[in-house]
Design a protein around this motif. Structure first.
Motif, PDB file in Angstrom:
ATOM      1  N   ALA A   1     -35.071 -60.162  -0.336  1.00  9.98           N
ATOM      2  CA  ALA A   1     -36.113 -59.422  -0.801  1.00  9.98           C
ATOM      3  C   ALA A   1     -36.267 -58.199  -0.727  1.00  9.98           C
ATOM      4  O   ALA A   1     -35.836 -57.394  -1.232  1.00  9.98           O
ATOM      5  CB  ALA A   1     -37.484 -59.885  -0.446  1.00  9.98           C
ATOM      6  N   ALA A   2     -35.621 -58.238   0.875  1.00 10.36           N
ATOM      7  CA  ALA A   2     -35.266 -56.977   1.377  1.00 10.36           C
ATOM      8  C   ALA A   2     -33.886 -55.862   1.334  1.00 10.36           C
ATOM      9  O   ALA A   2     -33.486 -54.988   0.492  1.00 10.36           O
ATOM     10  CB  ALA A   2     -35.195 -57.493   2.389  1.00 10.36           C
ATOM     11  N   LYS A   3     -33.301 -57.442   0.518  1.00 14.75           N
ATOM     12  CA  LYS A   3     -32.100 -56.416   0.341  1.00 14.75           C
ATOM     13  C   LYS A   3     -32.578 -56.229  -0.953  1.00 14.75           C
ATOM     14  O   LYS A   3     -31.867 -55.289  -1.700  1.00 14.75           O
ATOM     15  CB  LYS A   3     -30.755 -57.603  -0.161  1.00 14.75           C
ATOM     16  N   TRP A   4     -32.760 -57.013  -1.522  1.00 15.13           N
ATOM     17  CA  TRP A   4     -32.908 -56.749  -2.956  1.00 15.13           C
ATOM     18  C   TRP A   4     -34.520 -55.412  -3.351  1.00 15.13           C
ATOM     19  O   TRP A   4     -33.556 -54.348  -4.291  1.00 15.13           O
ATOM     20  CB  TRP A   4     -33.745 -57.441  -4.446  1.00 15.13           C
ATOM     21  N   LEU A   5     -35.180 -55.074  -1.823  1.00 13.59           N
ATOM     22  CA  LEU A   5     -35.986 -54.194  -2.364  1.00 13.59           C
ATOM     23  C   LEU A   5     -35.164 -52.963  -2.031  1.00 13.59           C
ATOM     24  O   LEU A   5     -35.111 -51.788  -2.629  1.00 13.59           O
ATOM     25  CB  LEU A   5     -36.834 -54.102  -1.185  1.00 13.59           C
ATOM     26  N   GLY A   6     -34.870 -52.683  -0.968  1.00 10.21           N
ATOM     27  CA  GLY A   6     -33.358 -51.528  -0.914  1.00 10.21           C
ATOM     28  C   GLY A   6     -32.478 -51.300  -1.682  1.00 10.21           C
ATOM     29  O   GLY A   6     -32.300 -49.991  -1.754  1.00 10.21           O
ATOM     30  N   LEU A   7     -31.221 -52.407  -2.685  1.00 10.48           N
ATOM     31  CA  LEU A   7     -30.877 -51.952  -3.740  1.00 10.48           C
ATOM     32  C   LEU A   7     -31.953 -50.713  -4.801  1.00 10.48           C
ATOM     33  O   LEU A   7     -31.500 -50.508  -5.003  1.00 10.48           O
ATOM     34  CB  LEU A   7     -30.485 -53.243  -3.977  1.00 10.48           C
ATOM     35  N   ALA A   8     -33.371 -51.338  -4.896  1.00 11.21           N
ATOM     36  CA  ALA A   8     -33.722 -50.536  -6.285  1.00 11.21           C
ATOM     37  C   ALA A   8     -34.107 -49.437  -5.669  1.00 11.21           C
ATOM     38  O   ALA A   8     -33.771 -48.825  -6.850  1.00 11.21           O
ATOM     39  CB  ALA A   8     -35.585 -51.702  -6.241  1.00 11.21           C
ATOM     40  N   PHE A   9     -34.722 -49.038  -3.876  1.00 14.99           N
ATOM     41  CA  PHE A   9     -34.821 -47.798  -4.027  1.00 14.99           C
ATOM     42  C   PHE A   9     -33.387 -46.949  -4.080  1.00 14.99           C
ATOM     43  O   PHE A   9     -33.441 -45.642  -4.503  1.00 14.99           O
ATOM     44  CB  PHE A   9     -34.893 -47.957  -2.832  1.00 14.99           C
ATOM     45  N   SER A  10     -32.454 -47.383  -3.992  1.00 17.56           N
ATOM     46  CA  SER A  10     -31.113 -46.765  -3.798  1.00 17.56           C
ATOM     47  C   SER A  10     -30.750 -46.580  -4.806  1.00 17.56           C
ATOM     48  O   SER A  10     -30.188 -45.481  -5.838  1.00 17.56           O
ATOM     49  CB  SER A  10     -29.414 -47.633  -2.769  1.00 17.56           C
TER      50      SER A  10
ATOM     51  N   LEU B   1     -37.861 -40.614  -1.806  1.00 18.51           N
ATOM     52  CA  LEU B   1     -37.247 -41.934  -2.304  1.00 18.51           C
ATOM     53  C   LEU B   1     -36.912 -43.122  -1.193  1.00 18.51           C
ATOM     54  O   LEU B   1     -37.273 -44.164  -0.746  1.00 18.51           O
ATOM     55  CB  LEU B   1     -37.029 -42.207  -3.364  1.00 18.51           C
ATOM     56  N   PRO B   2     -35.619 -42.613  -1.099  1.00 18.89           N
ATOM     57  CA  PRO B   2     -34.891 -43.795   0.572  1.00 18.89           C
ATOM     58  C   PRO B   2     -35.737 -43.655   1.777  1.00 18.89           C
ATOM     59  O   PRO B   2     -35.733 -44.983   2.155  1.00 18.89           O
ATOM     60  CB  PRO B   2     -33.168 -42.779  -0.193  1.00 18.89           C
ATOM     61  N   ALA B   3     -35.808 -42.868   2.089  1.00 23.55           N
ATOM     62  CA  ALA B   3     -37.286 -42.342   3.145  1.00 23.55           C
ATOM     63  C   ALA B   3     -38.184 -43.757   3.339  1.00 23.55           C
ATOM     64  O   ALA B   3     -38.012 -44.953   3.903  1.00 23.55           O
ATOM     65  CB  ALA B   3     -37.558 -41.676   3.538  1.00 23.55           C
ATOM     66  N   ILE B   4     -39.272 -43.722   2.252  1.00 20.54           N
ATOM     67  CA  ILE B   4     -39.490 -44.173   1.744  1.00 20.54           C
ATOM     68  C   ILE B   4     -39.396 -45.963   1.605  1.00 20.54           C
ATOM     69  O   ILE B   4     -39.763 -46.918   2.324  1.00 20.54           O
ATOM     70  CB  ILE B   4     -40.643 -44.781   0.580  1.00 20.54           C
ATOM     71  N   GLY B   5     -38.203 -46.386   1.271  1.00 14.08           N
ATOM     72  CA  GLY B   5     -37.620 -47.443   0.515  1.00 14.08           C
ATOM     73  C   GLY B   5     -37.406 -48.155   2.090  1.00 14.08           C
ATOM     74  O   GLY B   5     -37.453 -48.893   2.410  1.00 14.08           O
ATOM     75  N   ALA B   6     -36.967 -46.910   3.344  1.00 14.22           N
ATOM     76  CA  ALA B   6     -36.626 -47.283   3.729  1.00 14.22           C
ATOM     77  C   ALA B   6     -37.490 -48.437   5.207  1.00 14.22           C
ATOM     78  O   ALA B   6     -37.189 -49.198   5.842  1.00 14.22           O
ATOM     79  CB  ALA B   6     -35.725 -45.979   5.153  1.00 14.22           C
TER      80      ALA B   6
END
Lengths: 523, 99, 648, 275
Positions: free
Chosen positions: A30-39, A12-17
């Motif tokens: 948006a990138a920040k929120w996306l990263g946070l969501a994945f984490s 999941l985090p790899a996909i998130g990356a």
């Protein structure tokens, strides 16, 4: 076949990356929120793994096994015991805070817009590190572990070298040079360790004919595998060296203060609270399990090095003038405790060491992130540039103090439990080691309180005047960490429950029994 | 006389050719030295062919000639184009790999 | 009933949590909430106490296990409480005096904008101190032990903007940490020896192990006690701790926290009983501190520091008594309780004086205050009489018993200890009379313009930062301050008599600590008489020095001993030179070593590798002919190798 | 040739004489290939060596190869070399001075070691007797037929591939030497217009000065005695093969004047007095 939970946790985090990196440059937020969501998603998965884990069950649970490189018997084998699970959960837990704390760390510099800072890359790299670290805690195949162990250097290198602390003395060029020096030092130290380990990994394959932890253990159990004493020792040393660099153990520690000082504080947390834990974890998992005899053989030397780390790290922390370097040296001291606990080879020591890894992660994260908030406000890392912050920003000072108190292992906060267990475990097996290590608690008090006194108390310095207190985002980062420190300090049972069985397995691997109390032994 | 002497001669020529390759800087001369080495080899092949009473050696020598011809064509073309761009036929001037 | 025990701790803990996390909203009501919860804890304590009185002596101990704290293979630490008579005594003292001081603080801290936080810290202290005394194992005791250390740290450094306060707080914590190190080693020793560190199993099993082990444990416990109770050689922090607000000095650094060391030793009585060597050391430490504190108390001009010296000295008495073994345990605790009353009263009185004098602490700038603050004068005076052991007051009973017990130790030791205790009594009378005379009697020196005295530099900055230089207008303190003083004065007067008449206190504690009368070489009445003589001598000398002659505002140079005593008998300077300076040099040189040597070795390796690569790089000169030579040479070597292989 | 397969250990004396004489010449040729300063001389020496090798081929019974060696190798390939030498510059004498430190010693050492090893290897091999090509050459009715039958059967694929190789090499050579025109070729009109515009309407001045130096690579002298580059052909200029004789010829002129002065009895002192 059941759902591959462990793979999913790492994937999941790899996909998130990848997803974060793919966000267009203009949509930074948006990138920040996306990263946070994945984490956060990863955290949920880790939570499910915690729930599915049965403390009394098999040693390795949630296992997955697939052939990978058939010619060399390399398999994609995953599985967690209590120790791996606890550290995996810690990683999944810390990353959202790291992301939140670093929310603005990779924003473009307003003053100098020509210097582009790839915000997306920052969060993508953090997620990448998370994926690799989590997978390395899950890997039960030596080769797979080795690859992850080395691969996580790449994103870390870019995180250290590419996103430095904006608070620095001297010119931008000078700071950039310092930063790249730190990044290269980090990379070289760990690479040298990793390459020596590679030799040992190959050696292990030659000797054991397999990379699989379970197969080797089985072979050892039924007597089909017996290593010559010399071979085992060399292999052990090869593995241990790499882990000792990563952990880091005196005298291989000098990369850590540089790296932590130059990196932004979320990245510093990533280094010391997450990535370095792979080193100590691997000592427990691979050194003790694969080479029990050699581990026992090397114990005296390692204990002495660990003790030197404890005292030396603490003394150097006292002598530092840079807040982040101080915390780095404190971490070196704490890693000394962890290694002491691992190689004391008592139940208390090893349980303590495992708890220590988790607690140190949380406490250092709390202290370092608050220190980061402080440094961002004033734009300086030097202790002497502060004074009287308590007066203008009481909440910041209060959280900083709690982080500091956790670092000095105040009872009631989580690190105390682990530190005391390590001390008791070490003392039971080697009383002298226990006593020397105890001086660490006095030294810890010195560096923490001196730091607090110089930065937070006293007359308010002119530069500090008007410093803002913690903002909502920062509170969201700090408060849960502090709550967790308190909770685990008062009620560490949920953690000890999953760790204890794993420690018992390790103890039986090295065929060690706890020393009996004198009175009971007499009976 | 034993035909082995041809082999000694071939070895001698080959060594002289090799030394020439190493010593000379003019690319054309270097090429000539390479040709000398190839010819030395051919002599050896022909001699072997005779010693073993077998024509295979000659075939190989023949092929060597063909390949040498192809090599000379391409090599000289390279020299010419190099000369055009650098006004020099020295192999030392084509040292871009240096540092 | 057992379930109420947790409530004792829970109430102040809740208060601390609410007050510290609550934010500014609670600023207006926070102090009331804190006081209320402290009082609630006291009420619970009283309920438990009455319940306990209703039971037989052997069934009085209550036990409550809350949950398993650190369950690890072979290592069981529980959060469990044990309330026996000893603990009960402390609980009553802590919650009682604690509540009074909460009330006092309402008035004292009225103008401080951070009053809410102050009450939060006070509540935190109460909770930690209660955990300390009602824990049923040493590890939980350790939690309370460090908890009170933290609260003490926060409260000493409450006025953080003053560098002196921050430094004092840090110093207190650090010195205490050294003691804590002793406690943790003691716990580790217990674990390896007994496999547990709960009071019951450990104290019962003392007979099953060697005396050497027990001596080691005992000495480590003593180290802990020295740190917390400011005994020599870890006494240096207490004087500096007076930088904290006066209620803090009264509660923490006089009545309760500093006596934790005595509690620890009495609690571990079984260990010390079986380790005479350790006991000997305890006695020596107590005796030395007794005199040390008294001498320091004589020389200080800062009223709070003089009282701090006195505290040190009085705790020396308690430690001395505790070191005597079963002969002295009960009396150590009794003196502890009475001391709690009168010393808290004295401090509150001192606080009241400072309150009326613009926070001036230098006694040389007081004088003749009895007219201006009568309530303070009376309560302070009663405390004074109690501490010097005026017949009939609390101090008389408790101190007398300790001196008796010291003689009862028997042999040469007994004589030496007894004499030391008598000497201490005389000095106590001297310095307390000095304080009394300088403060409330004589010329009204505060009317003169203040001139800074160069000989007392440790006094001056405090005076400067605390108060304005305007001429003070001494006045009586508000009710919220005087009432606690009056209550404590009552305690100072009557507690001793109440405890001693009919040996009430002895019978109350005996089931826990045990008691032994010893063999006194001289009768009790003789001892009392000797004490009286010592008292009179002390008071007379003080009168001669400070009552008859006017007291100079600027401190005279004084004798060598006086000057040394003003500097805490140079022990602090020793610490500074050896530990602080030495430590600074050590860390600085280590930083250098780390940079040059440890890092240097690695960097040197890197540099030499770089140099080697530089040489090797020169081989890559870019000339095709060079490469050709290498190839050709390589081929030659290969051929040679092949030929050699075939030849071999 | 007896045509028998019997192994022999000696060749005829005639061949021995031929070997020793021609072999010596071949080695000398090879050495001069390496050591001659001028590429043309090297090429000629090499051609000589190759012809001797062709003779040796013939002596060894490789008739086809011997002829091919002369026709194709010496005749075609060496001529190619000569063409390139001409293109690059016949006169560009190659300095034999070594520029890479230690290169010559290394080369000599390696060469010597290699040679010794080779010769030792050959000496080691047990090559006391030989079969001769009698049978092989007669089986298919001659050397050429024998080769042909091998090339078109056993080595047919290799043969085809060499064909491909040659084609590729030809194309490659063309590609390498081909210069892509980056702009449109100028028309004659444009060229003439350019000429008019460039102020050089008359033909460029001719090279050469005095009768002794009228070669194309000598720049003509301007009235003040300095050479004019314009007089020399562009190609030579670019190659750097322009010879400058102005100083030399001035010095020569002076010497001539002096000599003639002596002969005519002119007095130098007189001259000085006149000055």
């Amino acid at each position: 076949m059941s759902f591959p939970l462990l793979t999913a946790t790492a994937a999941l985090p790899a996909i998130g990356a990848v997803a974060t990196a793919a966000v267009p440059a203009a949509r930074r937020t948006a990138a920040k929120w996306l990263g946070l969501a994945f984490s956060l998603g990863t955290l949920v998965l880790a939570g499910i793994a915690l729930a599915r884990f049965e403390p009394g069950g098999d040693r390795f649970q949630l296992t997955e096994s697939h052939a990978w490189i058939k010619d060399f018997g390399v398999r994609y084998e995953l599985g967690v015991d209590g120790i791996g699970l606890a550290l995996m959960a810690l990683t999944a837990l810390l990353i959202p805070f790291v992301i939140l704390a670093g929310w603005h760390d990779a924003d473009p510099l307003e003053t100098n817009s020509s210097r582009w800072r790839p915000t997306q890359g920052f969060f993508a790299l953090i997620l990448m590190v998370e994926a690799m670290v989590i997978l390395s805690f899950e890997a039960t195949d030596v080769f797979l572990f080795y690859i992850l162990f080395e691969a996580m250097l790449i994103p870390m290198y870019f995180l250290i070298g590419g996103f430095g602390d904006r608070a620095h003395s001297g010119s931008d060029e000078n700071a950039a040079a310092q930063r790249s020096y730190a990044a290269v030092k980090f990379l070289l130290y760990n690479l040298v360790g990793g390459l020596i380990m590679l030799a040992a990994v190959i050696g292990l394959y030659v000797v054991a004919g397999s990379f699989s932890l379970s197969e080797i253990a089985e072979a050892r159990a039924n007597g089909s595998l017996s290593m010559a004493t010399g071979t085992e020792r060399w292999l052990f040393l090869g593995f241990f060296f790499a882990f000792a660099v990563k952990a880091p153990l005196w005298p291989l520690h000098t990369w850590l203060p540089n790296a932590m000082g130059e990196a932004t504080s979320p990245v510093a947390v990533l280094i010391t609270a997450v990535v370095d834990k792979v080193g100590t974890f691997a000592m427990l998992r691979f050194c003790l399990q694969l080479f029990p005899e050699a581990s026992k053989w090397a114990t005296p030397v390692i204990l002495v090095l660990a003790l030197i780390s404890i005292v030396y790290g603490a003394l150097l922390a006292v002598g530092q003038r840079d807040i982040k370097r101080l915390i780095a040296y404190a971490s070196i001291s704490h890693f000394g405790f962890i290694i002491l606990g691992i190689f004391a080879m008592t139940s208390q020591g090893q349980s303590g060491a495992t708890l220590y890894m988790v607690n140190h992660g949380i406490s250092t994260a709390a202290l370092m992130l608050v220190a980061g908030f402080l440094i961002t406000r004033r734009g300086s890392r030097l202790i002497s540039d502060y004074g009287g912050v308590q007066k203008v920003a009481p909440v910041l000072a209060g959280t900083f103090l709690i982080g500091g108190l956790a670092t000095l292992s105040l009872p009631g906060l989580a690190p105390f439990v682990s530190e005391f267990l390590v001390l008791v475990g070490a003392f039971a097996a080697y009383p002298a080691a226990g006593i020397v290590a105890t001086t660490g608690i006095v030294l810890a008090a010195i560096y923490v309180l001196v730091l607090y006194q110089r930065t937070m108390t006293g007359p308010v310095k002119a530069e500090v005047q008007g410093m803002a207190d913690l903002k909502a985002r920062e509170l969201v980062v700090v408060v849960p960490l502090i709550a967790l420190l308190l909770f685990l300090g008062v009620y560490p049972k949920p953690l000890t429950e999953i760790v204890n069985p794993a420690v018992q397995h390790t103890m039986s691997d090295v065929q060690k029994k706890d020393p009996q109390p004198e009175v009971e032994a007499a009976k | 006389m034993n035909p082995v002497n041809y082999l000694y001669l071939a070895a001698l020529l080959f060594t002289i050719g090799a030394a020439g390759v190493l010593i000379r800087r003019n690319a054309i001369v270097v090429f000539m030295c390479v040709e000398l080495m190839l010819n030395a080899c051919n002599l050896a092949f022909v001699t072997f062919s005779r010693m073993h009473g077998n024509l295979d050696g000659q075939i190989i020598a023949f092929f060597t000639m063909v390949v040498a011809a192809a090599e000379v064509v391409v090599g000289l073309a390279i020299i010419v184009s190099l000369f055009r761009s650098r006004h020099s036929a020295s192999v030392d001037d084509a040292s871009l790999m240096k540092l | 009933m057992e379930n109420l025990i947790a409530l004792l701790v829970a109430a102040p803990l809740l208060g601390a949590a609410v007050l510290l996390c609550g934010g500014r909203r609670l600023d207006r009501a926070g102090h009331w909430l804190g006081t209320l919860l402290a009082a609630a804890s006291f009420v619970v304590a009283v309920v438990l106490f009455t319940d306990m009185l209703g039971k037989g002596a052997e069934d009085r101990a209550l036990h409550q296990k809350l949950f398993s704290w650190i369950p690890v293979e072979g290592f069981q630490a529980d959060v469990a409480f044990q309330l026996d008579q000893l603990s009960m005594t402390f609980v009553l003292l802590i919650t009682g005096v604690g509540t009074l001081i909460h009330i006092y603080s309402i008035g004292y801290m009225e103008h401080d904008e951070r009053r809410r936080r102050f009450f939060g810290y006070l509540n935190l202290f109460l909770a930690a101190m209660l955990i300390l005394v009602i824990a049923d194992n040493y590890l939980l005791l350790y939690v309370g032990w460090e908890g009170v250390g933290l609260a003490s740290y926060l409260l000493i450094g409450f006025w953080q903007h003053k560098p002196s306060a921050a430094t004092a707080a840090k110093k207190a914590f650090l010195v205490n940490r050294v003691g804590d190190m002793g406690l943790s080693i003691a716990i580790m020793l217990m674990f390896t020896t007994f496999g547990t560190f709960a009071y019951g199993p450990v104290l019962e099993a003392t007979g099953e192990t060697s005396e050497g082990k027990l001596t080691a444990i005992g000495l480590m416990l003593l180290l802990a006690a020295c740190g917390k109770s400011a005994q020599v050689p870890l006494q240096s922090w207490l004087g500096d701790a007076m930088e904290g607000p006066t209620p803090v000095s009264a509660l923490i650094h006089a009545a309760t926290m500093v006596t934790a060391g005595v509690y620890l030793i009495v609690r571990s009585g079984a260990i010390f009983n079986a380790a005479p060597d350790a006991q000997m050391v305890v006695v020596v430490v107590g005796a030395v501190t007794l005199i040390f504190g008294a001498i320091v108390g004589c020389a200080k001009d800062d009223i709070k520091k003089a009282l701090a010296g006195s505290t040190m000295s009085q705790i020396g008495y308690m430690i001395l008594a505790a070191g005597l073994g079963p002969i002295g345990y009960v009396f150590a605790i009794m003196h502890l309780v009475t001391h709690g009353f009168f010393k808290a009263g004295l401090f509150l009185g001192a606080g009241s004086v400072m309150h009326g004098m613009n926070d001036e602490v230098d006694m040389r700038k007081y004088g003749g205050l009895r007219k201006y603050m009568p309530v303070t004068f009376v309560t302070f005076g009663l405390g004074y009489l109690a501490i010097i052991g005026f017949p009939g007051l609390s101090g008389f009973f408790s101190k007398d018993k300790i001196i008796e017990a010291a003689f009862a130790k028997g042999g040469t030791e007994g004589w030496i200890l007894g004499s030391v205790a008598l000497l201490g009594a005389a000095i106590t009378a001297f310095y307390m009379t000095r304080v009394m005379l300088m403060t409330f009697f004589g010329e009204e020196r505060w009317r003169r313009t203040a001139t800074p005295s160069p000989d007392a530099p440790d006094v001056e900055p405090a005076a400067e930062t605390r108060g304005e230089h305007a001429e003070p207008h001494p006045h009586e303190s508000p009710k919220s301050m005087t009432i606690p003083m009056i209550v404590l004065a009552f305690g100072s007067v009557f507690a001793g008599g109440f405890f001693s008449i009919g040996d009430r206190f002895l019978h109350w504690l005996e089931p826990v600590t045990g008691h032994d009368h010893g063999d006194a070489p001289i009768g009790a009445s003789t001892v009392t008489a000797a004490t009286m003589v010592a008292l009179v001598i002390g008071v007379a000398i003080a009168w001669a020095m400070y009552g008859r002659k006017p007291v100079p505002v600027a401190a005279p140079r004084g004798s060598l001993l006086t000057r040394a005593a003003r500097r805490d008998l140079l022990q602090d300077d020793f610490n500074h030179v050896v530990l602080v300076r030495g430590g600074e040099h050590l860390t600085r040189s280590l930083v250098y070593v780390d940079h040059t040597l440890v890092d240097g070795v690695v960097n040197g390796t890197a540099a030499s590798m770089g140099g080697l690569s530089g040489r090797l790089r020169k081989l890559q000169n870019g000339y095709a002919r060079s490469y050709a030579v290498s190839m050709f040479g390589g081929t030659a070597v290969l051929i040679a190798a092949t030929l050699l292989m075939r030849a071999v | 040739m007896t045509g028998l397969a019997a192994a022999a250990s000696q060749t005829s004396t005639g061949e021995a004489v031929q070997f020793w004489v021609l072999g010596t010449v071949a080695v000398i040729g090879a050495l001069s290939t390496v050591l001659m300063k001028k590429a043309v001389h090297s090429a000629l020496s090499l051609a000589g060596t190759m012809i001797i090798l062709a003779v040796f081929y013939l002596a060894n019974g490789a008739y086809f190869l011997g002829i091919v060696q002369i026709v194709v190798y010496t005749g075609a390939i060496m001529m190619l070399f000569l063409f390139v030498v001409m293109l690059v510059g016949v006169t560009a004498a190659d300095s034999l001075k070594e520029t890479i430190k230690g290169q010559r010693w290394l080369a000599a050492g390696c060469g010597l070691g290699f040679g010794v090893l080779l010769i030792a290897g050959i000496g080691n091999a047990s090559l006391k007797s030989f079969n001769g090509l009698g049978t092989a050459n007669t089986v298919h009715g001659g050397n050429v037929e024998g080769l042909a039958s091998l090339i078109f059967t056993k080595y047919v694929f290799a043969f085809e591939i060499t064909g491909a190789l040659l084609i590729t090499a030809t194309v490659g050579a063309m590609v390498l030497t081909h210069r892509e025109r980056t702009e449109r070729a100028k028309t004659q009109r444009e060229m003439s217009e350019e000429r008019v515009r460039s102020n050089h309407l008359p033909p460029l001045p001719a090279p050469g000065v005095y009768a002794r130096h009228n070669a194309v690579d000598i720049a003509g002298l301007l009235p003040d005695g300095t050479p004019s580059e314009l007089t020399v052909m562009n190609t030579l200029r670019k190659r750097g093969q322009m010879r400058d004789v102005s100083q030399e010829s001035l010095a020569g002129l002076k010497a001539l004047e002096q000599r003639s002065g002596e002969r005519l009895g002119r007095d130098t002192e007189e001259e000085e007095v006149a000055k």
